[in-house]
Scaffold this motif. Structure first.
Motif, PDB file in Angstrom:
ATOM      1  N   LEU A   1      12.660  17.671 -30.340  1.00 45.06           N
ATOM      2  CA  LEU A   1      11.321  17.586 -29.749  1.00 45.06           C
ATOM      3  C   LEU A   1      10.487  16.482 -30.394  1.00 45.06           C
ATOM      4  O   LEU A   1       9.733  15.770 -29.706  1.00 45.06           O
ATOM      5  N   LEU A   2      10.619  16.321 -31.701  1.00 41.84           N
ATOM      6  CA  LEU A   2       9.899  15.232 -32.378  1.00 41.84           C
ATOM      7  C   LEU A   2      10.394  13.871 -31.918  1.00 41.84           C
ATOM      8  O   LEU A   2       9.605  12.917 -31.760  1.00 41.84           O
ATOM      9  N   SER A   3      11.709  13.745 -31.687  1.00 42.72           N
ATOM     10  CA  SER A   3      12.227  12.460 -31.186  1.00 42.72           C
ATOM     11  C   SER A   3      11.738  12.194 -29.767  1.00 42.72           C
ATOM     12  O   SER A   3      11.495  11.036 -29.396  1.00 42.72           O
ATOM     13  N   ILE A   4      11.560  13.244 -28.955  1.00 42.68           N
ATOM     14  CA  ILE A   4      10.975  13.057 -27.621  1.00 42.68           C
ATOM     15  C   ILE A   4       9.547  12.529 -27.745  1.00 42.68           C
ATOM     16  O   ILE A   4       9.131  11.632 -26.997  1.00 42.68           O
ATOM     17  N   ALA A   5       8.797  13.080 -28.716  1.00 42.74           N
ATOM     18  CA  ALA A   5       7.421  12.595 -28.919  1.00 42.74           C
ATOM     19  C   ALA A   5       7.416  11.135 -29.370  1.00 42.74           C
ATOM     20  O   ALA A   5       6.602  10.323 -28.891  1.00 42.74           O
ATOM     21  N   TRP A   6       8.353  10.751 -30.238  1.00 37.38           N
ATOM     22  CA  TRP A   6       8.398   9.366 -30.719  1.00 37.38           C
ATOM     23  C   TRP A   6       8.852   8.401 -29.628  1.00 37.38           C
ATOM     24  O   TRP A   6       8.505   7.224 -29.645  1.00 37.38           O
ATOM     25  N   MET A   7       9.653   8.905 -28.674  1.00 35.50           N
ATOM     26  CA  MET A   7      10.109   8.032 -27.586  1.00 35.50           C
ATOM     27  C   MET A   7       8.959   7.584 -26.684  1.00 35.50           C
ATOM     28  O   MET A   7       9.097   6.629 -25.919  1.00 35.50           O
ATOM     29  N   LEU A   8       7.814   8.276 -26.764  1.00 38.19           N
ATOM     30  CA  LEU A   8       6.657   7.846 -25.979  1.00 38.19           C
ATOM     31  C   LEU A   8       6.184   6.456 -26.384  1.00 38.19           C
ATOM     32  O   LEU A   8       5.494   5.779 -25.615  1.00 38.19           O
ATOM     33  N   ASN A   9       6.518   6.028 -27.595  1.00 40.99           N
ATOM     34  CA  ASN A   9       6.162   4.674 -28.023  1.00 40.99           C
ATOM     35  C   ASN A   9       6.842   3.607 -27.167  1.00 40.99           C
ATOM     36  O   ASN A   9       6.401   2.455 -27.157  1.00 40.99           O
ATOM     37  N   TYR A  10       7.933   3.972 -26.501  1.00 37.95           N
ATOM     38  CA  TYR A  10       8.648   3.014 -25.664  1.00 37.95           C
ATOM     39  C   TYR A  10       8.299   3.145 -24.188  1.00 37.95           C
ATOM     40  O   TYR A  10       8.753   2.356 -23.378  1.00 37.95           O
ATOM     41  N   GLY A  11       7.503   4.180 -23.828  1.00 36.96           N
ATOM     42  CA  GLY A  11       7.037   4.286 -22.452  1.00 36.96           C
ATOM     43  C   GLY A  11       7.944   5.063 -21.524  1.00 36.96           C
ATOM     44  O   GLY A  11       7.593   5.273 -20.366  1.00 36.96           O
ATOM     45  N   SER A  12       9.102   5.481 -21.980  1.00 36.13           N
ATOM     46  CA  SER A  12      10.019   6.239 -21.119  1.00 36.13           C
ATOM     47  C   SER A  12      10.959   7.043 -22.002  1.00 36.13           C
ATOM     48  O   SER A  12      11.180   6.712 -23.158  1.00 36.13           O
TER      49      SER A  12
END
Length: 575
Positions: free
Chosen positions: A156-167
């Motif tokens: 879940l934390l990696s999903i939150a960090w992936m927002l930095n890439y926009g998708s």
């Protein structure tokens, strides 16, 4: 044919047909080097699109084919194994939901849709582990689900960090995540999630505990579904891990897991736990070879291992089922006389696990060890690989000695035979694939001929280590540790190596039970203690006391109040 048998048979037919279809699709995609990326727009509202994406390439197609094939054989096998179970249909539906969750995980190039399969695997594995509703199963299920929840948090934390890439479609960004901080954080979280799901050190204790599930579930879970989900995730994220230079950590973790589980299996007497520890050893091998960048080799071993490990659990299930649910190998012996067909399958799967030439395990395992010899490995990693290979042969031949030779040690009379029609048919299908699966996959996946040129002593090193390990396993099986109290002299060593380096005690008591106890103390001290005393309950008691005091004044002194009032009126009037 009753309705329960019809449901099992229909499930088996559908899964088997889908397995053949996906296998042919995987062959085609592999030969023409083609990948299908399918997007389905679920919802479009103003500028927001909710899109379901599916990635179908040769890797996902072959993996789905193997998962569906093994699950179809497991359901076919369960017709006999779960025959007396009242809730047999519930069991079949749980297995089908488990396979569906694995399908979601395999075909998803998107972190959100992977999470559906990832959490589905964790939840349904908990339901399957506690299927036999007793105290031991509940403890094992809680340990399994808590260990997997740690990885879910990282996911879940990696999903939150992936927002930095926009998708959340990670496949678009893997080649561009080079050295930025966000990419390193995502890679670390993904490694952590894969470590918990694939039971790498220090999260290994839940894997043998999950043996509380029915044996057909163990055959499915420990071959191609739950424990391989972390390895498959690392295969997909391998480019990112190699770019971030995190492979060396994965190599050390995988090597330690491989060594620890191989050593622990030599001290174990529970049949299912020995096979579970061998699964853990092979998972460590896959993780460590992935850390060196050989993702095709890791995937190759993942598929071949799934074939013979499912067969191994099926044979163990026949033994356990006929011995009155007895899993201790010390009570077995001369099983080949009672179960000749099952014992043949058992021996073939064991030899494939050891890497016996021209069985399924040989093609992947030998190739992995030869690539390790070609690589620039340090001495510790070299020892991890080859010593663990010797330990695999050691505990395998120890298991063969205890089950196949000697005298039968359980019941003086019993009706035991290879009469389970569904069990035998399922095992024979798996045995056929365990024999030819390795060569078939090697022709499909490595269609370009290549030669590995090594000196003679390196070339035979893997075979030599396996033979030495097999001889050593046979010798320690014959040695009587109880004579002259040898067992008591080495009691701590046996306890340490036989209990996975005390990991179950540390993980249950240190990681899970201590926070629960501290939470209980906080609850009794603060929520039910000071906060209640100074808060709601305290205010309630204060007002109650004042109210009672006022009530007592009104009840006891009302006449006195009237007397004083009349006296005051008289005095006032007189004045």
């Amino acid at each position: 044919m009753n309705w329960r048998l019809k449901i099992c048979f229909i499930s088996f037919i559908f899964l088997f047909l889908f397995s053949i279809s996906f296998f042919l699709l995987g062959l085609y995609l592999c030969l023409v080097n083609l990948t299908y990326f399918i997007e389905w727009e679920v919802l479009s509202l103003n500028s927001m699109n909710v899109v379901m994406t599916v990635l179908i390439d040769w890797m996902s197609s072959l993996f789905m084919s193997f998962v569906l094939f093994i699950s179809s054989m497991v359901i076919f096998y369960s017709n006999d194994y779960m025959e007396g179970d009242v809730y047999k249909v519930r069991f079949i539906l749980l297995v089908l939901m488990f396979v569906l969750s694995m399908m979601f995980l395999i075909i998803s190039p998107n972190l959100i849709s992977i999470l559906l399969g990832w959490d589905g695997l964790g939840l349904i594995s908990y339901l399957l582990v506690i299927y036999y509703q007793n105290f031991k199963s509940y403890n094992a299920g809680m340990l399994t689900v808590l260990s997997n929840r740690l990885g879910d948090v990282a996911f879940l934390l990696s999903i939150a960090w992936m927002l930095n890439y926009g998708s959340w479609n990670y496949v678009f960004y893997l080649d561009f995540m080079n050295d930025d901080f966000e990419a390193k954080i995502i890679a670390v979280f993904m490694i952590f999630a894969a470590m918990t799901k694939s039971a790498q050190i220090p999260f290994s204790s839940w894997l043998p505990a999950a043996m509380a599930a029915p044996t057909p579930v163990s055959a499915l879970v420990h071959s191609s579904t739950l424990v391989t989900a972390g390895v498959y995730l690392m295969i997909r994220f391998n480019v990112l891990i190699m770019n971030m230079d995190l492979g060396k950590y994965l190599l050390f973790i995988g090597g330690m897991t491989m060594f620890m589980s191989g050593l622990g299996a030599n001290f174990e007497f529970d049949l299912k736990k020995i096979i579970a520890l061998s699964t853990l050893s092979q998972l460590g091998l896959m993780m460590s070879i992935l850390s060196m960048g050989f993702l095709d080799l890791a995937f190759f071993h993942l598929l071949t291992h799934a074939l013979f490990k499912a067969l191994l659990f099926m044979c163990a299930g026949v033994y356990i089922h006929n011995l009155g649910d007895n899993q201790d190998i010390r009570y077995m012996g001369s099983m080949v006389y009672f179960f000749p067909l099952t014992s043949s399958c058992f021996m073939i799967s064991n030899l494939a696990l050891c890497g016996f030439p021209f069985l399924a395990g040989f093609y992947s395992k030998d190739l992995i060890l030869e690539m390790c010899l070609l690589s620039n490995l340090n001495l510790i990693s070299f020892i991890f690989y080859f010593f663990s290979t010797g330990l695999t042969a050691c505990y395998t031949f120890r298991l063969i000695y205890y089950t196949m030779s000697g005298s039968f040690n359980t019941l003086s009379s019993g009706n035991m035979s290879d009469e389970g029609w569904f069990m035998l048919k399922g095992m024979f299908s798996m045995m056929f694939m365990a024999v030819i699966g390795g060569s078939l996959l090697s022709w499909v996946m490595f269609n370009t001929p290549s030669a590995i040129n090594l000196p003679f002593y390196f070339k035979i090193l893997a075979l030599l280590v396996s033979l030495i390990g097999a001889w050593f396993g046979y010798q320690i099986s014959q040695f009587d540790f109880s004579s002259d109290l040898y067992g008591f002299k080495f009691l701590f060593s046996f306890s340490f190596f036989g209990s996975m380096w005390f990991m179950p005690f540390i993980s249950t008591r240190g990681v899970y039970i201590m926070p629960i106890y501290s939470g209980k103390n906080m609850l009794t001290s603060f929520d039910q203690g000071w906060c209640e005393y100074m808060g709601g309950q305290g205010i309630y008691k204060t007002f109650s006391n004042y109210s009672l005091l006022n009530q007592s004044y009104q009840n006891n002194y009302f006449k006195i109040y009237l007397l004083f009032f009349f006296i005051w009126l008289i005095v006032l009037f007189w004045i």
